[in-house]
Design an enzyme around this catalytic site. Structure first.
Site, PDB file in Angstrom:
ATOM      1  CB  ILE A 146      -0.618   0.094   1.039  1.00  0.00           C
ATOM      2  CG1 ILE A 146       0.027  -0.149   2.381  1.00  0.00           C
ATOM      3  CG2 ILE A 146      -1.871  -1.014   0.984  1.00  0.00           C
ATOM      4  CD1 ILE A 146      -1.650   0.004   3.692  1.00  0.00           C
ATOM      5  CG  ASP A 147      -0.283   4.746  -2.976  1.00  0.00           C
ATOM      6  OD1 ASP A 147       0.448   3.632  -3.179  1.00  0.00           O
ATOM      7  OD2 ASP A 147      -0.861   4.430  -3.137  1.00  0.00           O
ATOM      8  CE  LYS A 148       6.011   9.303   3.640  1.00  0.00           C
ATOM      9  NZ  LYS A 148       7.157  10.169   2.787  1.00  0.00           N
ATOM     10  NE  ARG A 166      -2.862   8.390  -4.589  1.00  0.00           N
ATOM     11  CZ  ARG A 166      -1.640   8.582  -4.196  1.00  0.00           C
ATOM     12  NH1 ARG A 166      -0.436   7.657  -4.065  1.00  0.00           N
ATOM     13  NH2 ARG A 166      -0.700   9.890  -4.224  1.00  0.00           N
TER      14      ARG A 166
END
Length: 304
Positions: free
Chosen positions: A137-139, A238
């Site tokens: 998962i993204d930062k 997103r």
């Protein structure tokens, strides 16, 4: 060093070599290709050319991909939020702001560094940089991740992801008021030609991407939704929510120019479920929305 051979088709003629290769192979950045050209690792029809060479139909391009640099990834003791752990798998709740795995220029402070200090037995399928990492998962996205502690578990979890049997539900706050209570976004995602660091809905060099969503709560200018991933493409939620006109609040990359100041997108991977690699039993975990994200939602509710 691996060798890749690529032929230029009629439709691709007259494009710059660096642009052509970075578009054909989305994992290669244009800067990376330009460096390979300088290093003499790319030949067209058996000859070295410049990065601005205009490819022609029938050109045979040979690319020698250098082996990745070996980076020294060190274990770093961290206070990890472990939701489940046994001999095969581990489920951890990653905080917003933490990178999942090391990369050149960022080799410390990642989840992998912490995992290496927490347990010595992580699967080696993804190599030294991503031990045990099955998905990411993204930062600036918080939430649950499954980690494989051996190769058997890793292969099982990856196969479940491919078969689309893993449950992955996210809570997100988006700009705008979504009128439909539920929906499905089925739109392929690939690298953005105009910005190599971003993804976009496109038909060129793209992969199928499917996101299902349900509206949880509507406010004056925002909507809280639960998104369920059927596929797992980079930045999928997103990109998809921006595509249908409801970008994530706080998103610096895909959000509107004037979005909320949250130091990242309001997105939390709250539910994760899968079949245990050894027992076959379905197990599911739920992590509550982080306090700062909940406070933002509460403020919307109070202001309405």
């Amino acid at each position: 060093m691996n060798q890749v051979n690529i032929a230029v088709s009629e439709e691709q003629t007259s494009e710059r070599l660096d642009k052509f290769l970075s578009t054909t192979e989305p994992e290669w950045s244009r800067t990376q290709v330009q460096q390979w050209v300088k290093d003499g690792l790319i030949e067209v029809n058996g000859k070295q050319v410049k990065a601005n060479y205009k490819v022609q139909a029938g050109d045979q391009i040979k690319v020698e991909i250098p082996d990745p640099e070996a980076l020294d990834v060190e274990a770093e003791p961290m206070d990890l939020d472990i939701y489940y752990e046994d001999a095969d798998v581990l489920v951890v709740n990653k905080p917003r702001g933490m990178v999942v795995h090391p990369a050149p220029g960022h080799v410390s402070g990642t989840l992998v560094n912490g995992l290496m200090a927490h347990c010595k037995d992580l699967s080696g399928i993804n190599g030294v940089m991503r031990p045990g990492i099955v998905h990411r998962i993204d930062k600036d996205t918080s939430g649950l991740l499954m980690v494989a502690k051996n190769d058997m578990a890793h292969e099982s979890l990856v196969n479940q992801l491919v078969a689309k049997t893993v449950t992955r539900k996210y809570t997100a706050v988006v700009h705008g008021i979504i009128q439909h209570d539920t929906g499905t976004i089925d739109a392929p995602i690939g690298r953005d030609k105009k910005d190599r660091q971003s993804m976009t809905v496109t038909k060129e060099n793209a992969k199928q991407a499917v996101t299902h969503f349900d509206v949880i709560e509507r406010f004056k200018d925002f909507t809280v939704v639960e998104c369920r991933l059927e596929t797992g493409r980079t930045h999928q939620i997103r990109v998809h929510m921006k595509y249908i006109g409801y970008p994530l609040a706080g998103d610096p990359k895909y959000g509107p120019r004037k979005t909320v100041d949250f130091n990242g997108q309001l997105l939390h991977a709250g539910v994760l479920g899968f079949d245990h690699p050894r027992t076959g039993e379905y197990i599911e975990f739920t992590a509550p929305i982080p306090a700062d994200m909940q406070a933002f939602i509460d403020s919307l509710r109070n202001n309405d």
